[in-house]
Design a protein around this motif. Sequence first.
Motif, mmCIF file in Angstrom:
data_model
loop_
_atom_site.group_PDB
_atom_site.id
_atom_site.type_symbol
_atom_site.label_atom_id
_atom_site.label_comp_id
_atom_site.label_asym_id
_atom_site.label_seq_id
_atom_site.Cartn_x
_atom_site.Cartn_y
_atom_site.Cartn_z
ATOM 1 N N ALA A 1 -27.663 78.526 45.070
ATOM 2 C CA ALA A 1 -28.092 78.987 43.748
ATOM 3 C C ALA A 1 -29.578 78.692 43.555
ATOM 4 O O ALA A 1 -30.096 77.699 44.073
ATOM 5 C CB ALA A 1 -27.275 78.305 42.655
ATOM 6 N N ASP A 2 -30.254 79.554 42.793
ATOM 7 C CA ASP A 2 -31.676 79.336 42.520
ATOM 8 C C ASP A 2 -31.910 78.003 41.824
ATOM 9 O O ASP A 2 -32.925 77.339 42.062
ATOM 10 C CB ASP A 2 -32.233 80.480 41.666
ATOM 11 N N ASP A 3 -30.979 77.635 40.951
ATOM 12 C CA ASP A 3 -31.101 76.351 40.244
ATOM 13 C C ASP A 3 -30.093 75.336 40.779
ATOM 14 O O ASP A 3 -29.708 74.399 40.073
ATOM 15 C CB ASP A 3 -30.913 76.539 38.745
ATOM 16 N N GLY A 4 -29.668 75.520 42.039
ATOM 17 C CA GLY A 4 -28.652 74.639 42.615
ATOM 18 C C GLY A 4 -29.082 73.199 42.722
ATOM 19 O O GLY A 4 -28.255 72.288 42.706
ATOM 20 N N LYS A 5 -30.383 72.944 42.816
ATOM 21 C CA LYS A 5 -30.892 71.575 42.891
ATOM 22 C C LYS A 5 -30.701 70.828 41.569
ATOM 23 O O LYS A 5 -30.616 69.612 41.548
ATOM 24 C CB LYS A 5 -32.373 71.618 43.270
ATOM 25 N N LYS A 6 -30.607 71.611 40.486
ATOM 26 C CA LYS A 6 -30.498 71.016 39.152
ATOM 27 C C LYS A 6 -29.128 71.192 38.522
ATOM 28 O O LYS A 6 -28.785 70.473 37.578
ATOM 29 C CB LYS A 6 -31.550 71.620 38.215
ATOM 30 N N ASN A 7 -28.356 72.155 39.029
ATOM 31 C CA ASN A 7 -27.111 72.523 38.347
ATOM 32 C C ASN A 7 -25.949 72.549 39.343
ATOM 33 O O ASN A 7 -25.800 73.517 40.097
ATOM 34 C CB ASN A 7 -27.266 73.900 37.688
ATOM 35 N N PRO A 8 -25.121 71.524 39.379
ATOM 36 C CA PRO A 8 -24.026 71.483 40.355
ATOM 37 C C PRO A 8 -22.972 72.561 40.117
ATOM 38 O O PRO A 8 -22.281 72.963 41.054
ATOM 39 C CB PRO A 8 -23.438 70.084 40.169
ATOM 40 N N GLN A 9 -22.853 73.057 38.877
ATOM 41 C CA GLN A 9 -21.849 74.083 38.601
ATOM 42 C C GLN A 9 -22.265 75.425 39.198
ATOM 43 O O GLN A 9 -21.468 76.089 39.883
ATOM 44 C CB GLN A 9 -21.633 74.235 37.091
ATOM 45 N N THR A 10 -23.495 75.848 38.972
ATOM 46 C CA THR A 10 -23.933 77.112 39.563
ATOM 47 C C THR A 10 -23.994 77.019 41.080
ATOM 48 O O THR A 10 -23.750 78.017 41.771
ATOM 49 C CB THR A 10 -25.314 77.519 39.017
ATOM 50 N N GLU A 11 -24.288 75.831 41.607
ATOM 51 C CA GLU A 11 -24.308 75.669 43.064
ATOM 52 C C GLU A 11 -22.905 75.793 43.642
ATOM 53 O O GLU A 11 -22.713 76.394 44.712
ATOM 54 C CB GLU A 11 -24.922 74.314 43.435
ATOM 55 N N LEU A 12 -21.897 75.266 42.948
ATOM 56 C CA LEU A 12 -20.520 75.403 43.427
ATOM 57 C C LEU A 12 -20.095 76.877 43.396
ATOM 58 O O LEU A 12 -19.504 77.374 44.358
ATOM 59 C CB LEU A 12 -19.585 74.550 42.573
#
Length: 637
Positions: free
Chosen positions: A78-89
């Motif tokens: 995810a583009d914001d995966g470093k900051k957002n574990p939900q969007t990364e999942l």
Amino acid sequence: MYRFYLTLLFFLSINCSLTFADTGRYGDPSYLAYLVNKAEKLRLYNHKSWHALIHFRPQAFRYNSSLGEADDDDFYFADDGKKNPQTELNATLAAFFQADAGDDHPQCKFPARFYWLNSLLKFDFKRMSKVSCPKFDAWFAEFNANSATLVFPASYLNSPSSMFGHTFLRMDPPNQTEANRLLAYTMNYAADVSASEGNVSLAYKGIFGGYPGIVILLPYHVKVKEYNDIESRDIWEYKLNLSPEEIAQISRHIWEISEINFDYFFFDENCAYRILALIDIVRPELDIMRNVRYRAIPADTVRELARVDLIESVMYRPSISTQLRNAIHQMSPDQQQFAERIVNGRLAPNSTELNLLPVQQRAQVLDFSFDYLRYRLTELEHQDDIKAVEKLKYDILVSRSATGRQVGFESVPVPAVRDDQGHATRRVTLGFGRLEATNYVNVTYQPAFHSLTDPPGGYIKGGQIEFFHAELRAYANEKIELETLKMFHITSLTPRDLFFKPTSWSARLGWRRRFNQEDRPLVFNLSGAGGNTYEVGNSLLFALAGLDVDLGKELKRGHDVGANLTLGWLNYGQFGQAKLSLSHNRFTVADKKHFNNVQFEYSYNIDNNSSLGFAIDRGKISGKYRTESQVSFKYYF
């Protein structure tokens, strides 16, 4: 149900390599939406194991703030995966549905994530493809890990990155024995440093994250040669209490991060930190990262593993130099002289003079000489020198064979105190003192690591590593002053003998009070010194000479440069440590005056983590004397 349809609509409206034309290969889009919805209901994005897998952790010195620690865009989908574990999942699940790309498919590049999500979501491979990963499968089979051992080489003062020691993982195969232990793979995390990098640059970049951290996988015998043989560092091996299934998951994650960049920091995100991060993936409930958020000293991380009962057994592996020094202590002075002459080519191994020794003593001299030359070979570069040493080793073996089987040296005893069992690495001191006719109270805080008069168990004898040592004083006249602020003060007093001739040295950087005739200004000081140390019984006798540079507006020219000479005695007694030093400083720029100083310190060990101290200091500058005394209580935590 409403949320499910919204999620389904979202995934159908974006281009994530999903097609209706070939659902057997790419997966069913509605099934992806179902998995995302199920993961959200289970709140997997808040699961500690998921945070560990994506290295999402609270940030030091930032309240209620967490961030992914990988400094590599390839680690996050995810583009914001470093900051957002939900969007990364969610993005990770979507990536698992991408078109089959062989070994480059996300299922192959992130097998630990895939395994963990599958274990909880129970993937239906009739509705999504399970990609074949031949490269990972071959690596995983060769890695063949069934258990893990934390390896802890002792501290090494000649390298800024290893002053506190080092840790790495040995991944042990099933049915491992002593015979094949050296063939096991190791996982080592280290700063990617150029071989030509100087120590000053190395220290600066290491403190402020100027190096990428890299994962290095090598057979254990390579690391033993590096640490045990070349750098002369004793090694402690801690077998970890982890199941084969947990080891398999750790192995999968090692594969995931093997080509991922994490910025390396000497004091926190270092080798020890990354090892705990691996274990945190399979045992998140232990919260072993809690106490290393601000600093991760290897010995402290071993203590953390012991605290949560993850250490199953311990093994000690002495270095070659430790074994040789152990043998030296068992030889008589005459034997040592014979051995010194043999290894330096001044006495033939089959000489008549040597043959006059009793056969057992002669065998010990020859055994030691052979082992010493084998050790010295690691330092030689020229082929002529190597050939000469190999020829001498052969002659020694021929002479040794003539003595028959004899009793050799006793093995190196296992230290009574392991490196992880020494005093804790932080220290606070409360002192009461008197400077001339004025009483004072002082408080000292030192976050790392060890001073010469601290309890010695588990630390290098004659070694001192002080970082960010700060002392504040309150005088009886209500004046409060900063007495000392040392960025670092490192001392290495390694004794010399007939065979080992290391240079002792000391380096210091920080602010200190300078004793002048009229006042004690706070000046910035840089000092360095080198010399020799000799061991006499339980004491070290040392002499160091070097330079001092003082900077401060109170000095006549704003700076001063001088030479220093220190003679000292350091004793390790049954109940405590004593240190006596006599120093002479001659400055040549500002005041052009000389300082003479005599200082005595004694520290009585109450227990492993507390001691009582006494110090008296007598100084002289151009006929004026100054006397200071202090008693203190030191607590290590």
